[in-house]
Design a protein around this motif. Structure first.
Motif, PDB file in Angstrom:
ATOM      1  N   THR A  54       0.833  -1.200   0.000  1.00 46.26           N
ATOM      2  CA  THR A  54       0.000   0.000   0.000  1.00 46.26           C
ATOM      3  C   THR A  54       0.869   1.253   0.000  1.00 46.26           C
ATOM      4  N   GLU A  55       0.494   2.227  -0.812  1.00 42.63           N
ATOM      5  CA  GLU A  55       1.092   3.561  -0.789  1.00 42.63           C
ATOM      6  C   GLU A  55      -0.020   4.563  -0.525  1.00 42.63           C
ATOM      7  N   VAL A  56       0.227   5.536   0.336  1.00 42.31           N
ATOM      8  CA  VAL A  56      -0.777   6.548   0.675  1.00 42.31           C
ATOM      9  C   VAL A  56      -0.217   7.925   0.351  1.00 42.31           C
ATOM     10  N   VAL A  57      -0.990   8.735  -0.393  1.00 39.75           N
ATOM     11  CA  VAL A  57      -0.526  10.054  -0.821  1.00 39.75           C
ATOM     12  C   VAL A  57      -1.620  11.087  -0.595  1.00 39.75           C
ATOM     13  N   ASN A  58      -1.211  12.367  -0.674  1.00 39.59           N
ATOM     14  CA  ASN A  58      -2.153  13.499  -0.598  1.00 39.59           C
ATOM     15  C   ASN A  58      -3.024  13.456   0.658  1.00 39.59           C
ATOM     16  N   THR A  59      -2.461  13.030   1.759  1.00 38.66           N
ATOM     17  CA  THR A  59      -3.217  12.943   3.003  1.00 38.66           C
ATOM     18  C   THR A  59      -3.362  14.325   3.645  1.00 38.66           C
ATOM     19  N   THR A  60      -4.581  14.646   4.068  1.00 44.26           N
ATOM     20  CA  THR A  60      -4.830  15.898   4.784  1.00 44.26           C
ATOM     21  C   THR A  60      -5.720  15.607   5.980  1.00 44.26           C
ATOM     22  N   ARG A  61      -5.592  16.412   7.016  1.00 44.25           N
ATOM     23  CA  ARG A  61      -6.455  16.282   8.171  1.00 44.25           C
ATOM     24  C   ARG A  61      -7.745  17.057   7.956  1.00 44.25           C
ATOM     25  N   GLY A  62      -8.825  16.570   8.581  1.00 46.80           N
ATOM     26  CA  GLY A  62     -10.118  17.227   8.443  1.00 46.80           C
ATOM     27  C   GLY A  62     -10.893  16.700   7.239  1.00 46.80           C
ATOM     28  N   ILE A  63     -12.135  17.150   7.100  1.00 50.86           N
ATOM     29  CA  ILE A  63     -13.013  16.769   6.001  1.00 50.86           C
ATOM     30  C   ILE A  63     -13.358  18.032   5.223  1.00 50.86           C
ATOM     31  N   LYS A  64     -12.918  18.112   3.963  1.00 55.44           N
ATOM     32  CA  LYS A  64     -13.163  19.314   3.170  1.00 55.44           C
ATOM     33  C   LYS A  64     -14.640  19.474   2.838  1.00 55.44           C
ATOM     34  N   ASN A  65     -15.295  18.371   2.478  1.00 60.10           N
ATOM     35  CA  ASN A  65     -16.687  18.440   2.039  1.00 60.10           C
ATOM     36  C   ASN A  65     -17.489  17.340   2.715  1.00 60.10           C
ATOM     37  N   PRO A  66     -18.220  17.670   3.791  1.00 61.39           N
ATOM     38  CA  PRO A  66     -19.002  16.654   4.508  1.00 61.39           C
ATOM     39  C   PRO A  66     -20.081  15.988   3.656  1.00 61.39           C
ATOM     40  N   ASP A  67     -20.405  16.580   2.491  1.00 61.58           N
ATOM     41  CA  ASP A  67     -21.428  15.988   1.631  1.00 61.58           C
ATOM     42  C   ASP A  67     -21.026  14.619   1.099  1.00 61.58           C
ATOM     43  N   VAL A  68     -19.732  14.272   1.174  1.00 61.33           N
ATOM     44  CA  VAL A  68     -19.310  12.950   0.693  1.00 61.33           C
ATOM     45  C   VAL A  68     -19.961  11.841   1.512  1.00 61.33           C
ATOM     46  N   PHE A  69     -20.487  12.187   2.695  1.00 58.94           N
ATOM     47  CA  PHE A  69     -21.137  11.188   3.548  1.00 58.94           C
ATOM     48  C   PHE A  69     -22.659  11.141   3.368  1.00 58.94           C
ATOM     49  N   THR A  70     -23.185  11.932   2.438  1.00 63.32           N
ATOM     50  CA  THR A  70     -24.615  11.924   2.169  1.00 63.32           C
ATOM     51  C   THR A  70     -24.925  10.909   1.077  1.00 63.32           C
ATOM     52  N   PRO A  71     -25.811   9.950   1.328  1.00 67.91           N
ATOM     53  CA  PRO A  71     -26.141   8.971   0.289  1.00 67.91           C
ATOM     54  C   PRO A  71     -26.717   9.655  -0.942  1.00 67.91           C
ATOM     55  N   PRO A  72     -26.310   9.226  -2.145  1.00 63.77           N
ATOM     56  CA  PRO A  72     -26.856   9.820  -3.370  1.00 63.77           C
ATOM     57  C   PRO A  72     -28.330   9.461  -3.532  1.00 63.77           C
ATOM     58  N   SER A  73     -28.979  10.143  -4.467  1.00 64.75           N
ATOM     59  CA  SER A  73     -30.414   9.928  -4.672  1.00 64.75           C
ATOM     60  C   SER A  73     -30.736   8.490  -5.056  1.00 64.75           C
ATOM     61  N   SER A  74     -29.788   7.807  -5.695  1.00 67.86           N
ATOM     62  CA  SER A  74     -30.020   6.419  -6.096  1.00 67.86           C
ATOM     63  C   SER A  74     -30.155   5.493  -4.897  1.00 67.86           C
ATOM     64  N   CYS A  75     -29.727   5.959  -3.710  1.00 67.06           N
ATOM     65  CA  CYS A  75     -29.814   5.136  -2.499  1.00 67.06           C
ATOM     66  C   CYS A  75     -31.067   5.430  -1.673  1.00 67.06           C
ATOM     67  N   LYS A  76     -31.920   6.336  -2.148  1.00 67.94           N
ATOM     68  CA  LYS A  76     -33.069   6.769  -1.359  1.00 67.94           C
ATOM     69  C   LYS A  76     -33.961   5.608  -0.936  1.00 67.94           C
ATOM     70  N   ASP A  77     -34.203   4.697  -1.853  1.00 73.33           N
ATOM     71  CA  ASP A  77     -35.124   3.593  -1.568  1.00 73.33           C
ATOM     72  C   ASP A  77     -34.399   2.282  -1.265  1.00 73.33           C
ATOM     73  N   ALA A  78     -33.091   2.348  -1.104  1.00 73.47           N
ATOM     74  CA  ALA A  78     -32.325   1.118  -0.847  1.00 73.47           C
ATOM     75  C   ALA A  78     -32.514   0.674   0.598  1.00 73.47           C
ATOM     76  N   LYS A  79     -32.949  -0.555   0.798  1.00 72.09           N
ATOM     77  CA  LYS A  79     -33.127  -1.119   2.130  1.00 72.09           C
ATOM     78  C   LYS A  79     -32.049  -2.165   2.383  1.00 72.09           C
ATOM     79  N   PRO A  80     -31.436  -2.151   3.577  1.00 69.93           N
ATOM     80  CA  PRO A  80     -30.364  -3.114   3.852  1.00 69.93           C
ATOM     81  C   PRO A  80     -30.835  -4.563   3.720  1.00 69.93           C
ATOM     82  N   GLU A  81     -30.039  -5.343   3.018  1.00 70.49           N
ATOM     83  CA  GLU A  81     -30.291  -6.765   2.862  1.00 70.49           C
ATOM     84  C   GLU A  81     -28.975  -7.513   3.039  1.00 70.49           C
ATOM     85  N   GLY A  82     -28.975  -8.504   3.896  1.00 73.83           N
ATOM     86  CA  GLY A  82     -27.772  -9.297   4.102  1.00 73.83           C
ATOM     87  C   GLY A  82     -26.731  -8.569   4.927  1.00 73.83           C
ATOM     88  N   THR A  83     -25.648  -9.262   5.232  1.00 79.24           N
ATOM     89  CA  THR A  83     -24.549  -8.708   6.035  1.00 79.24           C
ATOM     90  C   THR A  83     -23.328  -8.490   5.149  1.00 79.24           C
TER      91      THR A  83
END
Length: 223
Positions: A175-204
């Motif tokens: 593994t190589e890790v590059v361009n690492t920064t502290r903090g979260i620039k855009n918290p929207d990356v954690f918002t599910p996209p519209s395609s996930c609106k009706d997705a219900k969890p199935e399985g593990t």
């Protein structure tokens, strides 16, 4: 297939007596390049991947956008791990499906009996005063041997190698890790996209091997 999704970036070093706890920063983002050689269903496989990570310990969530190839076949997947909701969303070709996360937020510390060394390098810089200080960590977790390097000034990793056996099958990962920064620039990356609106969890959910790299279960290392 390894199941723990912990990506080791942006470290802090805490000293207590003779024990060193090395843990990730509470929030970080970065790009990880991983090459994995493993055995799946009795057959050797080679996986190469590039992942853009956003890692948020404070809110128990991880966003990962991954592209790569497995034995010559290309793939692109986006992952959104929401541990407070015990759900992971997987987005592929514009489609989203959800699965249950049956574990808590993954641990983000090295086992406390890893050995460590340190040295400095100039990495080709023209002036001797432009050196970088490097920490190295070596240890074993069950049947896997780990070697990790990170930069002291920013406490961010430079590289990692894993080799050994998992479930009695051989595995190697670099593994190589590059361009690492502290903090979260855009918290929207954690918002599910519209395609996930009706997705219900199935399985593990079982974490795919190409998402891993710098993975450490929070258990005592085997000597």
């Amino acid at each position: 297939m390894l199941k723990t999704a912990v990506i080791f970036v942006s470290l802090l070093l805490f000293v207590g007596g003779d024990i060193y706890d090395i843990c990730t920063s509470l929030q970080w983002e970065g790009i990880q390049y991983v090459v994995t050689g493993a055995v799946q269903a009795g057959k050797p496989t080679m996986i190469q991947s590039t992942t853009q990570f956003s890692f948020d310990v404070n809110n128990s969530r991880i966003a990962a956008s991954t592209s790569g190839s497995q034995d010559g076949h290309q793939f692109q997947k986006d992952f959104l791990f929401l541990y407070q909701e015990k759900t992971v969303y997987v987005i592929e070709e514009g489609k989203c499906h959800a699965e249950y996360l049956d574990n808590g937020f993954p641990p983000h510390c090295l086992p406390n009996n890893f050995t460590w060394t340190w040295w400095r390098t100039w990495y080709g810089f023209p002036k001797m005063d432009a050196q970088l200080w490097i920490f190295g960590y070596d240890g074993r977790v069950n049947d896997l041997t780990y070697h990790v390097q990170l930069f002291l000034e920013l406490m961010t990793p430079a590289s990692q190698q894993i080799f050994g056996k998992y479930n009695n099958e051989p595995i190697f990962q670099t593994t190589e890790v590059v361009n690492t920064t502290r903090g979260i620039k855009n918290p929207d990356v954690f918002t599910p996209p519209s395609s996930c609106k009706d997705a219900k969890p199935e399985g593990t959910y079982n974490t795919p091997v190409y998402l891993l790299g710098a993975t450490f279960p929070r258990v005592a290392a085997v000597q």
